[in-house]
Scaffold this active site. Structure first.
Site, PDB file in Angstrom:
ATOM      1  N   SER A 284      61.123 -15.237  74.398  1.00 57.50           N
ATOM      2  CA  SER A 284      61.227 -13.781  74.100  1.00 57.50           C
ATOM      3  C   SER A 284      60.620 -13.629  72.586  1.00 57.50           C
ATOM      4  CB  SER A 284      62.660 -13.559  73.880  1.00 57.50           C
ATOM      5  OG  SER A 284      62.758 -12.354  73.052  1.00 57.50           O
TER       6      SER A 284
ATOM      7  N   LYS B 126      56.302 -12.373  71.661  1.00 58.01           N
ATOM      8  CA  LYS B 126      55.842 -11.162  70.586  1.00 58.01           C
ATOM      9  C   LYS B 126      54.928 -11.869  69.584  1.00 58.01           C
ATOM     10  CE  LYS B 126      60.042 -10.448  70.889  1.00 58.01           C
ATOM     11  NZ  LYS B 126      61.582  -9.854  70.870  1.00 58.01           N
TER      12      LYS B 126
ATOM     13  N   HIS C 126      58.684 -14.243  60.730  1.00 58.62           N
ATOM     14  CA  HIS C 126      60.066 -13.727  61.965  1.00 58.62           C
ATOM     15  C   HIS C 126      61.209 -14.381  61.436  1.00 58.62           C
ATOM     16  CE1 HIS C 126      61.333 -11.406  65.632  1.00 58.62           C
ATOM     17  NE2 HIS C 126      61.745 -12.563  65.795  1.00 58.62           N
TER      18      HIS C 126
ATOM     19  N   ASP D 125      59.422  -8.541  77.901  1.00 61.98           N
ATOM     20  CA  ASP D 125      60.311  -9.018  76.895  1.00 61.98           C
ATOM     21  C   ASP D 125      61.154  -7.634  76.636  1.00 61.98           C
ATOM     22  OD1 ASP D 125      61.899 -10.555  74.971  1.00 61.98           O
ATOM     23  OD2 ASP D 125      61.284  -9.037  73.738  1.00 61.98           O
TER      24      ASP D 125
HETATM   25  N1  URA Z   1      65.064 -12.128  68.913  1.00 64.30           N
HETATM   26  C1  URA Z   1      64.173 -12.011  69.962  1.00 64.30           C
HETATM   27  O1  URA Z   1      63.273 -11.295  69.921  1.00 64.30           O
HETATM   28  N2  URA Z   1      64.531 -12.174  71.070  1.00 64.30           N
HETATM   29  C2  URA Z   1      65.789 -13.042  71.473  1.00 64.30           C
HETATM   30  O2  URA Z   1      65.912 -13.380  72.539  1.00 64.30           O
HETATM   31  C3  URA Z   1      66.721 -13.289  70.369  1.00 64.30           C
HETATM   32  C4  URA Z   1      66.476 -12.862  69.236  1.00 64.30           C
END
Ligand code: URA
Length: 424
Positions: free
Chosen positions: A183, A187, A82, A161
């Site tokens: 956040s 995920k 990611h 989120d």
């Molecule tokens: N990417 C995300 O998924 N969340 C954030 O808060 C910032 C970047």
């Protein structure tokens, strides 16, 4: 317990209990706590921060707000990569097929672009027919069959989120290390991978503008990963200038294809190779230089690109249908000298303005538009040399605005490092 008590407690910089965080987050997801109350709490968190314990609790509460993917039916170690978001960042499109061609399982849920940064899902959807919304069963089946699937997030993965991020985006509460860490990690953990590889972008085109903040965010994400026994590795990479040459969806897919075919930009290749070598090291326990020669072999023998073709076909896309606008303008330099800076943030904003990104989640993207740099930081340009090609459809660009993104001087200053740190 009331939400007002919780807001006041955080305003006074006191540590919230797990119950208080849960009351706020779950109440907000259910609609019992209003947007204005949640934004007030978020602003108190931005200003006063959170302890690591509060951040780990917040992450856990967000994970449990929805489904958690069970990827046990996939054989082997599953890797998720990611990026915290950048300009011209097409790393996943190269890294995914490259690793999958070596038998590493890539089961990845990606996001769409928002703000000045692009998203992998939008890029993939610039390939005609590419379906990013496959079912969980199909997702698992595809990873077992061809080692890779790239899909958009399912509706009920970390709904807390989704709702909180959308609110942060419009209330000036994005830039908070505990909020970003929870956040991202909620995920990643809910997506079920065994190893989490994070490309933490640093610089003017990124969320983290300086290395100190990027390190703090990385240490926190590694700590959250460890609390779930998920090895988490952060590579900190420079995002002062765009990555590669292309910015814009179809243009970036084309550049990713060129990279998989062995003709990629040096900086993109360096980030991809470093991330891939770290992942191979973690999965197969192979040293960095050995991993790198394996990876180059997969590019040179055509297997990495073949895997990309397989991925596109498996998800219904037509690799021969990646359309780029034929309305092209060349922007030329107004002076001679060395390029010392290319403003990634501003170029990302310009690309968004001409249709490559969206201002709201409802906006429609034009996949065919964007910018392709002709020069990178460190290059010498003469007056009237081309700096950028602009691919337009129905919106115009300001030449002076594009020229203002380039800092051109008589002398070359120090070239920035691309790979800044690794934290695990
Ligand atoms: N990417 C995300 O998924 N969340 C954030 O808060 C910032 C970047």
């Amino acid at each position: 317990m009331t939400i007002i008590d919780i807001i006041n407690k955080k305003r006074l910089n006191k540590e919230l209990t797990r119950e208080e965080i849960s009351f706020a987050v779950n109440g907000y997801v259910k609609g019992e706590i209003k947007d204005y109350q949640m934004s007030s709490l978020l602003m108190a968190i931005v200003l006063n921060g959170m302890t690591d314990r509060e951040t780990i609790d917040l992450t856990d509460i967000m994970i449990n707000s929805g489904d958690v993917l069970n990827l046990k039916k996939i054989d082997g170690i599953i890797v998720d990569k990611h990026s915290t978001g950048g300009v011209g960042d097409k790393v996943t499109l190269v890294l995914g097929p490259l690793l999958a061609s070596l038998g590493i399982k890539i089961a990845k849920m990606s996001g769409r672009g928002l703000g000045h940064t692009g998203g992998t899902i939008d890029k993939l959807e610039s390939i005609k027919g590419f379906n990013t919304k496959i079912s969980e069963e199909e997702f698992i089946e595809q990873v077992n069959k061809i080692n890779i699937a790239l899909v958009s997030q399912t509706a009920n993965l970390v709904p807390a989120d989704k709702k909180i991020y959308a609110l942060r985006d419009v209330t000036g509460t994005v830039e908070s290390i505990p909020l970003i860490a929870s956040s991202i990690m909620s995920k990643k953990i809910a997506s079920g991978a065994d190893i989490i590889m994070l490309d933490v972008k640093v610089g003017n085109g990124a969320l983290m503008k300086n290395i100190e903040d990027a390190r703090e965010l990385s240490h926190l994400m590694v700590k959250i990963g460890a609390s779930y026994r998920k090895p988490t590795i952060c590579l900190l990479t420079n995002m002062e200038e765009p990555l590669g040459y292309a910015i814009g969806n179809a243009l970036e897919v084309k550049e990713a294809i060129e990279t998989l075919q062995g003709n990629g930009p040096k900086d993109l290749l360096e980030v991809v190779m470093t991330l891939c070598s770290i992942i191979i090291g973690a999965v197969k326990k192979i040293p960095h230089n050995e991993a790198e020669s394996l990876l180059f072999k997969q590019i040179n023998n055509g297997k990495a690109y073949k895997k990309f073709e397989e991925l596109v076909a498996a998800q219904g896309g037509d690799i021969n249908e990646i359309k780029i606008s034929d309305k092209v303008f060349s922007i030329k330099s107004d002076k001679s000298g060395y390029i010392n800076k290319i403003d990634a943030l501003k170029l990302g904003e310009i690309a968004k303005k001409i249709g490559a990104g969206r201002n709201t989640l409802e906006d429609k993207i034009d996949y065919e538009v964007g910018l392709v740099l002709t020069k990178k930081v460190g290059d010498y340009v003469s007056k009237d040399d081309e700096l950028v090609k602009v691919y337009l459809k129905d919106k115009d660009v300001s030449i002076s605005e594009i020229l203002s993104c380039f800092k051109i001087d008589k002398e070359l200053t120090n070239l920035p490092k691309l790979i800044l740190d690794i934290i695990k």
